[in-house]
Design a protein around this motif. Sequence first.
Motif, PDB file in Angstrom:
ATOM      1  N   SER A 195       3.027  -1.223   4.090  1.00 36.07           N
ATOM      2  CA  SER A 195       2.711   0.159   3.733  1.00 36.07           C
ATOM      3  C   SER A 195       4.024   0.906   3.573  1.00 36.07           C
ATOM      4  CB  SER A 195       1.847   0.818   4.816  1.00 36.07           C
ATOM      5  OG  SER A 195       1.480   2.124   4.431  1.00 36.07           O
TER       6      SER A 195
ATOM      7  N   GLY B 174      -5.637  -1.239   1.435  1.00 33.28           N
ATOM      8  CA  GLY B 174      -4.860  -2.481   1.393  1.00 33.28           C
ATOM      9  C   GLY B 174      -5.323  -3.476   2.446  1.00 33.28           C
TER      10      GLY B 174
ATOM     11  N   MET C 231      -1.285  -0.336 -10.462  1.00 29.52           N
ATOM     12  CA  MET C 231      -1.753   0.173  -9.171  1.00 29.52           C
ATOM     13  C   MET C 231      -3.238  -0.151  -9.030  1.00 29.52           C
ATOM     14  SD  MET C 231      -1.331   4.057  -7.709  1.00 29.52           S
ATOM     15  CE  MET C 231      -2.814   4.820  -8.376  1.00 29.52           C
TER      16      MET C 231
ATOM     17  N   SER D 188       0.837  -1.199   0.000  1.00 25.21           N
ATOM     18  CA  SER D 188       0.000   0.000   0.000  1.00 25.21           C
ATOM     19  C   SER D 188       0.868   1.243   0.000  1.00 25.21           C
ATOM     20  CB  SER D 188      -0.892   0.025   1.240  1.00 25.21           C
ATOM     21  OG  SER D 188      -1.862  -0.984   1.168  1.00 25.21           O
TER      22      SER D 188
ATOM     23  N   VAL E 290      -1.090  -0.744  -4.065  1.00 25.85           N
ATOM     24  CA  VAL E 290      -2.479  -0.405  -3.736  1.00 25.85           C
ATOM     25  C   VAL E 290      -2.545   1.051  -3.284  1.00 25.85           C
ATOM     26  CG1 VAL E 290      -4.426  -0.876  -2.185  1.00 25.85           C
ATOM     27  CG2 VAL E 290      -3.012  -2.774  -3.010  1.00 25.85           C
ATOM     28  N   ASP E 291      -3.549   1.793  -3.789  1.00 29.65           N
ATOM     29  CA  ASP E 291      -3.823   3.135  -3.283  1.00 29.65           C
ATOM     30  C   ASP E 291      -5.328   3.267  -3.078  1.00 29.65           C
ATOM     31  OD1 ASP E 291      -3.186   5.626  -2.319  1.00 29.65           O
ATOM     32  OD2 ASP E 291      -2.489   6.453  -4.218  1.00 29.65           O
ATOM     33  N   GLY E 292      -5.764   4.420  -2.580  1.00 28.34           N
ATOM     34  CA  GLY E 292      -7.174   4.595  -2.260  1.00 28.34           C
ATOM     35  C   GLY E 292      -8.024   4.889  -3.486  1.00 28.34           C
TER      36      GLY E 292
ATOM     37  N   VAL F 276      -6.824   0.379  -7.114  1.00 31.09           N
ATOM     38  CA  VAL F 276      -7.512   1.385  -6.293  1.00 31.09           C
ATOM     39  C   VAL F 276      -8.991   1.015  -6.148  1.00 31.09           C
ATOM     40  CG1 VAL F 276      -5.975   3.269  -6.986  1.00 31.09           C
ATOM     41  CG2 VAL F 276      -8.066   2.852  -8.290  1.00 31.09           C
TER      42      VAL F 276
ATOM     43  N   TYR G 178      -9.419  -1.654 -10.626  1.00 30.34           N
ATOM     44  CA  TYR G 178     -10.212  -0.720  -9.830  1.00 30.34           C
ATOM     45  C   TYR G 178     -11.525  -1.385  -9.430  1.00 30.34           C
ATOM     46  CZ  TYR G 178     -12.445  -0.215 -14.395  1.00 30.34           C
ATOM     47  OH  TYR G 178     -13.055  -0.478 -15.587  1.00 30.34           O
TER      48      TYR G 178
ATOM     49  N   GLY H 155      -3.548   4.704   0.891  1.00 38.36           N
ATOM     50  CA  GLY H 155      -3.675   3.320   0.430  1.00 38.36           C
ATOM     51  C   GLY H 155      -3.741   2.298   1.542  1.00 38.36           C
ATOM     52  N   THR H 156      -3.287   2.672   2.749  1.00 40.33           N
ATOM     53  CA  THR H 156      -3.141   1.674   3.818  1.00 40.33           C
ATOM     54  C   THR H 156      -4.466   1.024   4.231  1.00 40.33           C
ATOM     55  OG1 THR H 156      -1.227   2.932   4.594  1.00 40.33           O
ATOM     56  CG2 THR H 156      -2.097   1.233   6.065  1.00 40.33           C
TER      57      THR H 156
END
Length: 371
Positions: free
Chosen positions: A129, A110, A190, A101, A158-160, A192, A203, A106-107
Amino acid sequence: MPAKTMKPPVPMGSYSQKDVVFLLKDISDVMPESSTQDREEAVQSGTHYSEMLPIEYKPSEEYISLFHLSLAQYKERLAIAAGVVAEQIIKERGKGAVLVSLARAGTPIGILIKRYILFKYGIDVPHYSVSIIRGRGIDENAMKYIFENHPSESIQFVDGWTGKGAIKKELNEAVDHLNKTYGTNISDTMAVLADPGYCVTIYGTRGDFLIPSACLNSTVSGLVSRTVLNSEFISPTDYHGAKYYRELEKEDLSLHFIETIADQFTLVKEEVERHLEAMTASEPTWQGLTDIKKIQDDFGIENINLIKPGVGETTRVLLRRVPWRILVKSLDNADLEHIRLLAEERNVPIEEYPDMSYSCCGLIKPLKEGN
């Protein structure tokens, strides 16, 4: 096998290490914090945002209320999106996936993906992370630690959510550098929850709605600050830094956020399958960035970083920055009620601007003429 050279992680933050391992240096007791106004002036005068640590206050009742309302409203949608992303990661990386993440947004995402994989497949995938900073790249020391402990091709970032795609571009450059430097084979894909900027291939949705973790700072991110890269406090052999806000433990909603959404997994399993079946493969068009450049021209904004697209970033502008005005795709969008309330509180004008892929966009006030 060569000896492992990187420092082992030190427990940090309020999440269980079973959920995530932070590869960060704790700078809680050594680095002073800067106010929002001071940081805004410094950033707009050329200081890099990563060199300063923001002051984080106890969240107000209004923001906590907004968090709880949005969590109740979107928990099912978030659970579905997390499941959809988790399934795509298993398909792409296999059951030996390693989640990485991007701190800090992202945490929690994740963790949700890790929890869904454990729920669905009974597999407890590793989850780290790490820090990535716009204009400064990814934390190379953290990545070296992961390389020493896991095969590089199993790594999934991984991100938000996506905004302009700045972090995706930063990740592309960072991964290219890492693969050339270390002979690794990492993918720059990535994953999300929401991709309103049309920047990624993995996504949960391309819809632009509020992910409740955007409402709060550290109190929904394991009590960890934004990451810092300042040579006064971070040596070349250190991981990037962050503060652990132990003083906000009573206000911490990090685990509540995770548990509320994870509790939905058993209820949405079939809905996740339906979403996956309905998804069609589509390459990123970067439509969001095209829209942002048009906004930049229409409003005469010299610095593109003063334009923050999407519900999450607009919410953050209203909570944490010095907002100038808010653009909304439609004034009738019920998902933007909190944007209207926050803008009203801060006397920020809202303007309808239908020609964009995002449901809203926050514009930050230039503090000097000519910006």
